[in-house]
Scaffold this active site. Sequence first.
Site, PDB file in Angstrom:
ATOM      1  CE1 TYR A 115     153.005 -11.004   0.585  1.00  0.00           C
ATOM      2  CE2 TYR A 115     152.149 -12.138   2.530  1.00  0.00           C
ATOM      3  CZ  TYR A 115     151.980 -11.227   1.501  1.00  0.00           C
ATOM      4  OH  TYR A 115     150.797 -10.531   1.390  1.00  0.00           O
ATOM      5  NE  ARG A 122     155.630  -5.136   5.457  1.00  0.00           N
ATOM      6  CZ  ARG A 122     154.873  -4.679   4.458  1.00  0.00           C
ATOM      7  NH1 ARG A 122     153.881  -3.844   4.711  1.00  0.00           N
ATOM      8  NH2 ARG A 122     155.123  -5.042   3.213  1.00  0.00           N
ATOM      9  NE  ARG A 157     149.473 -31.633   8.039  1.00  0.00           N
ATOM     10  CZ  ARG A 157     148.506 -31.425   8.935  1.00  0.00           C
ATOM     11  NH1 ARG A 157     148.432 -32.193  10.010  1.00  0.00           N
ATOM     12  NH2 ARG A 157     147.617 -30.453   8.743  1.00  0.00           N
ATOM     13  CG  HIS A 205     148.599 -28.827  14.578  1.00  0.00           C
ATOM     14  ND1 HIS A 205     148.375 -30.072  14.033  1.00  0.00           N
ATOM     15  CD2 HIS A 205     147.643 -28.012  14.064  1.00  0.00           C
ATOM     16  CE1 HIS A 205     147.319 -30.031  13.230  1.00  0.00           C
ATOM     17  NE2 HIS A 205     146.857 -28.778  13.227  1.00  0.00           N
ATOM     18  CE  LYS A 209     153.770  -8.195   2.433  1.00  0.00           C
ATOM     19  NZ  LYS A 209     152.430  -7.646   2.184  1.00  0.00           N
ATOM     20  CD  GLU A 212     145.097  -4.480   6.138  1.00  0.00           C
ATOM     21  OE1 GLU A 212     146.041  -3.732   5.816  1.00  0.00           O
ATOM     22  OE2 GLU A 212     145.224  -5.474   6.871  1.00  0.00           O
ATOM     23  CG  LEU A 248     150.924  -5.541   6.365  1.00  0.00           C
ATOM     24  CD1 LEU A 248     151.630  -6.434   7.371  1.00  0.00           C
ATOM     25  CD2 LEU A 248     151.045  -6.110   4.965  1.00  0.00           C
TER      26      LEU A 248
END
Length: 290
Positions: A33, A52, A100, A102, A147, A180, A206
């Site tokens: 995101y 990014r 579903r 993995h 991110k 952070e 990040l």
Amino acid sequence: MGRIAYVNGRYVPHADAVVHIEDRGYQFADGVYEVLAVYKGVLIDEPGHIQRLDRSLRELMIDWPVTPRVLAVLMREVVRRNRLIDGTIYLQVTRGVAPRDHPFPEDAVVPSLVMTTKAKDLDTLKGGVPTRVITVPDQRWARPDIKTIALLPNCLARQQAKEAGCYEAWQVDRDGRVTEGTASNAWIVTAGGELLTRNADENAILNGITRLAVLDLARKAKLRLVERGFTVEEAVKAREAFLTSTTSFVKPVLEIDGRKVADGKVGPVTRKLGELIARRLEAQVAGRAI
């Protein structure tokens, strides 16, 4: 006018925005995101956020859902439809819908793209409202440089901060160094006058877009800048402390774990960098070089 969301090619009322229950973002947090500030109708630091996003997608081997050029058009349309002047636009890309399992799907899957906006008084935040933080052990996965939407450890730490009456939690690695915040980068000005923030080349943080802007401004201002980790004790004994993020800009930190930083007042370096970031925002709105 109600809020409008963008969901995989459609603009829909926010309350009606849905994704499939087998979207891998929902099942596995298999997605990334970005959050961009919108100030006076202008997308702030857009190139940095797009770069990014591209890096995050490549690291997780997720295809772009649309081209960067098309994404730029879509973001502006979402802002327009929501009549957003000041606030944020949130965009999320997941690997898409698949049964579903993995491993990544063997058959081609179309990545999902969702965007929403939120109104926010950025003029107030631009002023650098002082705050307090706590410190907590860093319990995130080993790639916080990506991110991703896998933010449960961040949520737990932020909740702990909220219950302590604080704005943010600074996370601390096994060596006792601050990495952070849960949604921000951490900075201090040492007793010796050095401006410190954790270096990004270890993949321990990040690399915040506002962090990069402050680094650039600090260099231009000839500040004594050092990128390295610092301990909680160094932070408490520092002359100044602050945090940076897309919507906090430069936010002074006056107290860490209940202990005052210096005299408990906003310091000159923090104030100067806050003013420089504010000028930078206005320059972007005016379309000037930054």
